[in-house]
Motif scaffolding. Structure first.
Motif, PDB file in Angstrom:
ATOM      1  N   GLN A   3      -6.543   5.627  -2.681  1.00 28.48           N
ATOM      2  CA  GLN A   3      -5.334   6.402  -2.801  1.00 28.48           C
ATOM      3  C   GLN A   3      -4.754   6.329  -4.015  1.00 28.48           C
ATOM      4  N   LEU A   4      -4.658   7.276  -4.990  1.00 24.42           N
ATOM      5  CA  LEU A   4      -3.885   7.402  -6.249  1.00 24.42           C
ATOM      6  C   LEU A   4      -2.508   7.664  -6.012  1.00 24.42           C
ATOM      7  N   ILE A   5      -1.571   6.350  -6.413  1.00 20.95           N
ATOM      8  CA  ILE A   5      -0.119   6.553  -6.239  1.00 20.95           C
ATOM      9  C   ILE A   5       0.421   7.211  -7.598  1.00 20.95           C
ATOM     10  N   GLN A   6      -0.024   6.645  -8.708  1.00 20.93           N
ATOM     11  CA  GLN A   6       0.563   7.259  -9.855  1.00 20.93           C
ATOM     12  C   GLN A   6      -0.579   7.017 -11.224  1.00 20.93           C
ATOM     13  N   GLU A   7      -0.722   7.927 -11.881  1.00 21.40           N
ATOM     14  CA  GLU A   7      -1.266   7.866 -12.954  1.00 21.40           C
ATOM     15  C   GLU A   7      -0.383   8.599 -14.392  1.00 21.40           C
ATOM     16  N   ARG A  33      -2.854   4.374 -17.119  1.00 21.22           N
ATOM     17  CA  ARG A  33      -2.535   3.537 -16.263  1.00 21.22           C
ATOM     18  C   ARG A  33      -2.659   3.951 -14.747  1.00 21.22           C
ATOM     19  N   GLU A  34      -3.128   3.261 -14.120  1.00 20.43           N
ATOM     20  CA  GLU A  34      -3.444   3.952 -12.713  1.00 20.43           C
ATOM     21  C   GLU A  34      -2.764   2.621 -11.768  1.00 20.43           C
ATOM     22  N   LYS A  35      -1.965   3.337 -10.956  1.00 21.48           N
ATOM     23  CA  LYS A  35      -1.185   2.711  -9.888  1.00 21.48           C
ATOM     24  C   LYS A  35      -1.868   3.344  -8.569  1.00 21.48           C
ATOM     25  N   SER A  36      -2.584   2.561  -7.620  1.00 20.20           N
ATOM     26  CA  SER A  36      -3.460   2.987  -6.543  1.00 20.20           C
ATOM     27  C   SER A  36      -3.461   1.979  -5.300  1.00 20.20           C
ATOM     28  N   LYS A  37      -4.114   2.351  -4.299  1.00 21.66           N
ATOM     29  CA  LYS A  37      -4.168   1.317  -3.326  1.00 21.66           C
ATOM     30  C   LYS A  37      -5.663   1.658  -2.797  1.00 21.66           C
ATOM     31  N   TYR A  38      -6.592   0.435  -2.981  1.00 28.16           N
ATOM     32  CA  TYR A  38      -7.789   0.327  -2.366  1.00 28.16           C
ATOM     33  C   TYR A  38      -8.123  -0.882  -1.685  1.00 28.16           C
ATOM     34  N   GLU A  39      -7.553  -0.804  -0.567  1.00 34.47           N
ATOM     35  CA  GLU A  39      -7.616  -2.055   0.538  1.00 34.47           C
ATOM     36  C   GLU A  39      -6.411  -2.936   0.138  1.00 34.47           C
ATOM     37  N   GLU A  40      -5.857  -3.045  -1.191  1.00 36.68           N
ATOM     38  CA  GLU A  40      -4.499  -3.545  -1.609  1.00 36.68           C
ATOM     39  C   GLU A  40      -3.900  -2.572  -2.683  1.00 36.68           C
ATOM     40  N   PHE A  41      -2.693  -3.094  -3.039  1.00 35.09           N
ATOM     41  CA  PHE A  41      -2.383  -2.399  -4.180  1.00 35.09           C
ATOM     42  C   PHE A  41      -2.819  -2.751  -5.705  1.00 35.09           C
ATOM     43  N   GLN A  42      -3.173  -1.906  -6.551  1.00 30.01           N
ATOM     44  CA  GLN A  42      -3.732  -2.096  -7.719  1.00 30.01           C
ATOM     45  C   GLN A  42      -2.920  -1.616  -9.079  1.00 30.01           C
TER      46      GLN A  42
END
Length: 78
Positions: A3-7, A33-42
């Protein structure tokens, strides 16, 4: 599930490390810069050319990659 949260595409104000190739993103370089979730926050930073390589990699059906273990592509003019 990814899930992409912010780019964003900021200009680096300090050194960062590219999640794809592991090389430095120097001060003054525009990057992704990518803030995302793939099992945990990235919170990942990518050279623009590494981001392009990763998008091609994922479009071929791959879903996982090893951080810092990919080759940095040759820089091509945008």
């Amino acid at each position: 599930m990814y899930q992409l949260i912010q780019e964003t595409f900021p200009t680096a104000r300090k050194r960062h490390r590219c999640i794809w190739c592991g090389e430095s993103i120097p001060i003054g370089e525009q990057h992704r810069r990518e803030k995302s979730k793939y099992e945990e926050f990235q919170d990942f930073r990518w050279h623009l050319e590494c981001n392009d390589a990763a998008q091609e990699y994922f479009s071929d059906g791959e879903s996982d990659f090893s951080a810092y273990e990919n080759d940095r592509p040759q820089l091509t003019p945008r």
